[in-house]
Design a protein around this motif. Structure first.
Motif, PDB file in Angstrom:
ATOM      1  N   ALA A   1       3.412   8.088  -9.052  1.00  0.00           N
ATOM      2  CA  ALA A   1       3.580   8.042 -10.506  1.00  0.00           C
ATOM      3  C   ALA A   1       3.538   6.601 -11.005  1.00  0.00           C
ATOM      4  CB  ALA A   1       4.907   8.692 -10.923  1.00  0.00           C
ATOM      5  N   ILE A   2       3.326   6.493 -12.312  1.00  0.00           N
ATOM      6  CA  ILE A   2       3.392   5.216 -13.023  1.00  0.00           C
ATOM      7  C   ILE A   2       4.453   5.367 -14.098  1.00  0.00           C
ATOM      8  CG2 ILE A   2       2.158   3.647 -14.587  1.00  0.00           C
ATOM      9  CD1 ILE A   2      -0.443   4.510 -13.095  1.00  0.00           C
ATOM     10  N   ALA A   3       5.293   4.364 -14.251  1.00  0.00           N
ATOM     11  CA  ALA A   3       6.334   4.377 -15.285  1.00  0.00           C
ATOM     12  C   ALA A   3       6.168   3.149 -16.163  1.00  0.00           C
ATOM     13  CB  ALA A   3       7.724   4.391 -14.645  1.00  0.00           C
ATOM     14  N   HIS A   4       6.052   3.372 -17.460  1.00  0.00           N
ATOM     15  CA  HIS A   4       5.932   2.285 -18.418  1.00  0.00           C
ATOM     16  C   HIS A   4       7.321   1.849 -18.869  1.00  0.00           C
ATOM     17  CE1 HIS A   4       1.582   2.235 -18.981  1.00  0.00           C
ATOM     18  NE2 HIS A   4       1.636   3.530 -18.754  1.00  0.00           N
ATOM     19  N   ASN A   5       7.596   0.575 -18.746  1.00  0.00           N
ATOM     20  CA  ASN A   5       8.873  -0.010 -19.158  1.00  0.00           C
ATOM     21  C   ASN A   5       8.753  -0.442 -20.620  1.00  0.00           C
ATOM     22  OD1 ASN A   5      11.262  -1.400 -19.495  1.00  0.00           O
ATOM     23  ND2 ASN A   5      10.974  -2.775 -17.762  1.00  0.00           N
ATOM     24  N   GLY A   6       9.028   0.489 -21.531  1.00  0.00           N
ATOM     25  CA  GLY A   6       9.033   0.165 -22.954  1.00  0.00           C
ATOM     26  C   GLY A   6       7.774   0.558 -23.696  1.00  0.00           C
ATOM     27  N   GLY A   7       7.860   0.406 -25.012  1.00  0.00           N
ATOM     28  CA  GLY A   7       6.818   0.872 -25.918  1.00  0.00           C
ATOM     29  C   GLY A   7       5.508   0.129 -25.839  1.00  0.00           C
ATOM     30  N   GLU A   8       5.539  -1.195 -25.758  1.00  0.00           N
ATOM     31  CA  GLU A   8       4.278  -1.945 -25.690  1.00  0.00           C
ATOM     32  C   GLU A   8       3.518  -1.605 -24.417  1.00  0.00           C
ATOM     33  OE1 GLU A   8       1.125  -4.290 -26.789  1.00  0.00           O
ATOM     34  OE2 GLU A   8       2.822  -3.698 -28.033  1.00  0.00           O
TER      35      GLU A   8
ATOM     36  N   PRO B   1       0.804  -1.224   0.000  1.00  0.00           N
ATOM     37  CA  PRO B   1       0.000   0.000   0.000  1.00  0.00           C
ATOM     38  C   PRO B   1       0.841   1.281   0.000  1.00  0.00           C
ATOM     39  CG  PRO B   1      -0.881  -1.571   1.574  1.00  0.00           C
ATOM     40  CD  PRO B   1       0.430  -2.130   1.094  1.00  0.00           C
ATOM     41  N   HIS B   2       2.074   1.209   0.498  1.00  0.00           N
ATOM     42  CA  HIS B   2       2.910   2.418   0.562  1.00  0.00           C
ATOM     43  C   HIS B   2       3.781   2.634  -0.686  1.00  0.00           C
ATOM     44  CE1 HIS B   2       5.793  -0.610   2.053  1.00  0.00           C
ATOM     45  NE2 HIS B   2       6.710   0.195   1.549  1.00  0.00           N
ATOM     46  N   ALA B   3       3.551   1.874  -1.736  1.00  0.00           N
ATOM     47  CA  ALA B   3       4.329   2.051  -2.973  1.00  0.00           C
ATOM     48  C   ALA B   3       4.123   3.459  -3.522  1.00  0.00           C
ATOM     49  CB  ALA B   3       3.927   1.010  -4.011  1.00  0.00           C
ATOM     50  N   ARG B   4       5.216   4.071  -3.970  1.00  0.00           N
ATOM     51  CA  ARG B   4       5.158   5.431  -4.518  1.00  0.00           C
ATOM     52  C   ARG B   4       5.297   5.450  -6.036  1.00  0.00           C
ATOM     53  NH1 ARG B   4       8.720   5.684  -0.364  1.00  0.00           N
ATOM     54  NH2 ARG B   4      10.479   6.269  -1.690  1.00  0.00           N
ATOM     55  N   LEU B   5       5.871   4.396  -6.614  1.00  0.00           N
ATOM     56  CA  LEU B   5       6.051   4.311  -8.061  1.00  0.00           C
ATOM     57  C   LEU B   5       5.664   2.910  -8.517  1.00  0.00           C
ATOM     58  CD1 LEU B   5       7.112   5.433 -10.796  1.00  0.00           C
ATOM     59  CD2 LEU B   5       9.380   4.610 -10.120  1.00  0.00           C
TER      60      LEU B   5
ATOM     61  N   LEU C   1      -5.618   7.808 -14.348  1.00  0.00           N
ATOM     62  CA  LEU C   1      -5.619   7.260 -12.989  1.00  0.00           C
ATOM     63  C   LEU C   1      -5.170   8.241 -11.911  1.00  0.00           C
ATOM     64  CD1 LEU C   1      -4.328   3.658 -13.806  1.00  0.00           C
ATOM     65  CD2 LEU C   1      -6.683   4.453 -13.506  1.00  0.00           C
ATOM     66  N   GLY C   2      -4.930   9.512 -12.284  1.00  0.00           N
ATOM     67  CA  GLY C   2      -4.714  10.546 -11.280  1.00  0.00           C
ATOM     68  C   GLY C   2      -3.280  10.763 -10.816  1.00  0.00           C
ATOM     69  N   VAL C   3      -2.312  10.148 -11.481  1.00  0.00           N
ATOM     70  CA  VAL C   3      -0.905  10.366 -11.131  1.00  0.00           C
ATOM     71  C   VAL C   3      -0.113  10.609 -12.411  1.00  0.00           C
ATOM     72  CG1 VAL C   3      -0.968   8.985  -8.995  1.00  0.00           C
ATOM     73  CG2 VAL C   3      -0.370   7.889 -11.161  1.00  0.00           C
ATOM     74  N   PRO C   4       1.060  11.274 -12.305  1.00  0.00           N
ATOM     75  CA  PRO C   4       1.893  11.448 -13.496  1.00  0.00           C
ATOM     76  C   PRO C   4       2.307  10.101 -14.085  1.00  0.00           C
ATOM     77  CG  PRO C   4       2.665  12.844 -11.700  1.00  0.00           C
ATOM     78  CD  PRO C   4       1.635  11.924 -11.130  1.00  0.00           C
ATOM     79  N   VAL C   5       2.506  10.089 -15.399  1.00  0.00           N
ATOM     80  CA  VAL C   5       2.869   8.865 -16.110  1.00  0.00           C
ATOM     81  C   VAL C   5       4.140   9.122 -16.908  1.00  0.00           C
ATOM     82  CG1 VAL C   5       2.137   7.166 -17.836  1.00  0.00           C
ATOM     83  CG2 VAL C   5       0.460   8.132 -16.243  1.00  0.00           C
ATOM     84  N   TRP C   6       5.106   8.215 -16.782  1.00  0.00           N
ATOM     85  CA  TRP C   6       6.386   8.285 -17.488  1.00  0.00           C
ATOM     86  C   TRP C   6       6.463   7.160 -18.511  1.00  0.00           C
ATOM     87  CZ3 TRP C   6      10.649  11.449 -15.812  1.00  0.00           C
ATOM     88  CH2 TRP C   6      10.395  12.198 -14.674  1.00  0.00           C
ATOM     89  N   ARG C   7       7.138   7.437 -19.617  1.00  0.00           N
ATOM     90  CA  ARG C   7       7.477   6.385 -20.565  1.00  0.00           C
ATOM     91  C   ARG C   7       8.993   6.213 -20.492  1.00  0.00           C
ATOM     92  NH1 ARG C   7       6.195   5.489 -26.962  1.00  0.00           N
ATOM     93  NH2 ARG C   7       7.665   3.772 -27.211  1.00  0.00           N
ATOM     94  N   LEU C   8       9.421   5.052 -20.009  1.00  0.00           N
ATOM     95  CA  LEU C   8      10.842   4.774 -19.854  1.00  0.00           C
ATOM     96  C   LEU C   8      11.320   3.839 -20.957  1.00  0.00           C
ATOM     97  CD1 LEU C   8      11.010   4.266 -15.988  1.00  0.00           C
ATOM     98  CD2 LEU C   8      11.609   6.300 -17.324  1.00  0.00           C
ATOM     99  N   PRO C   9      12.608   3.900 -21.278  1.00  0.00           N
ATOM    100  CA  PRO C   9      13.140   2.967 -22.268  1.00  0.00           C
ATOM    101  C   PRO C   9      13.076   1.537 -21.733  1.00  0.00           C
ATOM    102  CG  PRO C   9      14.924   4.146 -21.193  1.00  0.00           C
ATOM    103  CD  PRO C   9      13.643   4.780 -20.736  1.00  0.00           C
ATOM    104  N   SER C  10      12.756   0.626 -22.610  1.00  0.00           N
ATOM    105  CA  SER C  10      12.650  -0.783 -22.233  1.00  0.00           C
ATOM    106  C   SER C  10      13.969  -1.314 -21.694  1.00  0.00           C
ATOM    107  CB  SER C  10      12.226  -1.614 -23.437  1.00  0.00           C
ATOM    108  OG  SER C  10      12.235  -2.987 -23.111  1.00  0.00           O
ATOM    109  N   THR C  11      13.870  -2.106 -20.641  1.00  0.00           N
ATOM    110  CA  THR C  11      15.052  -2.776 -20.085  1.00  0.00           C
ATOM    111  C   THR C  11      15.354  -4.085 -20.811  1.00  0.00           C
ATOM    112  OG1 THR C  11      13.708  -3.907 -18.413  1.00  0.00           O
ATOM    113  CG2 THR C  11      14.712  -1.781 -17.790  1.00  0.00           C
ATOM    114  N   SER C  12      14.515  -4.453 -21.763  1.00  0.00           N
ATOM    115  CA  SER C  12      14.663  -5.708 -22.503  1.00  0.00           C
ATOM    116  C   SER C  12      15.971  -5.748 -23.297  1.00  0.00           C
ATOM    117  CB  SER C  12      13.497  -5.867 -23.468  1.00  0.00           C
ATOM    118  OG  SER C  12      13.746  -6.900 -24.402  1.00  0.00           O
TER     119      SER C  12
END
Length: 170
Positions: free
Chosen positions: A116-123, A19-23, A134-145
């Protein structure tokens, strides 16, 4: 005339969350190695765990998986995927068919400290039309794949560091 066999229906992994997750980091769907191991980012060339290790100055790869996930929870990170199930041959996101989304809104509702929410990659980022509501900032991060070979580890780390710092995780 013979029927073409469909790829198998695959089920994803449960979220790593408190419940205390921030990202919340969202991948697309676990690859073959991750499904076989029942562990997030299990492919040995995936940069997810090395990036977290560098951000937190802890050798997560030296730890057992349950100890890694405990570090993730303790530090306020949540990990999940945008898809709960799909059909796919191999591990490439481009091969995903008949995807069933996870209940992202439900998870966000259970994590009141989420910043915040961070997307790991394009898909994964294709779900930004949902996560942006969903009410929080959203990041698009480069895929770690390992399939994302055009980005160096250092370049990926810099992008991830910015998102983690913005949420107080780095």
């Amino acid at each position: 005339m013979s029927a073409v066999a469909l790829p198998p229906r695959l089920l994803g992994l449960s979220p790593i969350v408190t419940p205390h997750a921030r990202l919340l980091v969202l991948g697309s769907f676990p690859g073959v190695a991750s499904l076989a191991a029942q562990q997030y980012y299990a492919h040995p060339r995936n940069h997810f765990w090395p990036i977290l290790s560098a951000l937190w100055d802890v050798d997560l790869l030296a730890l057992a998986y349950d100890e890694r996930t405990e570090q993730v929870r303790r530090r306020g990170l949540a990990v999940w995927d945008v898809y709960a199930a799909c059909r796919r041959e191999g591990s490439l996101d481009s091969a995903i068919e008949d995807a069933q989304p996870n209940d992202l809104a439900g998870l966000v509702a259970r994590t009141p400290s989420l910043r915040a929410i961070a997307h790991n990659g394009g898909e994964s980022a294709r779900a930004m039309r949902v996560t942006r509501t969903l009410g929080v900032p959203v990041w698009r991060l480069p895929s770690t794949s390992p399939a994302n070979a055009s980005w160096s580890f250092e370049r990926k780390l810099a992008a991830w560091r910015e998102a983690f710092a913005a949420c107080g995780l780095a």
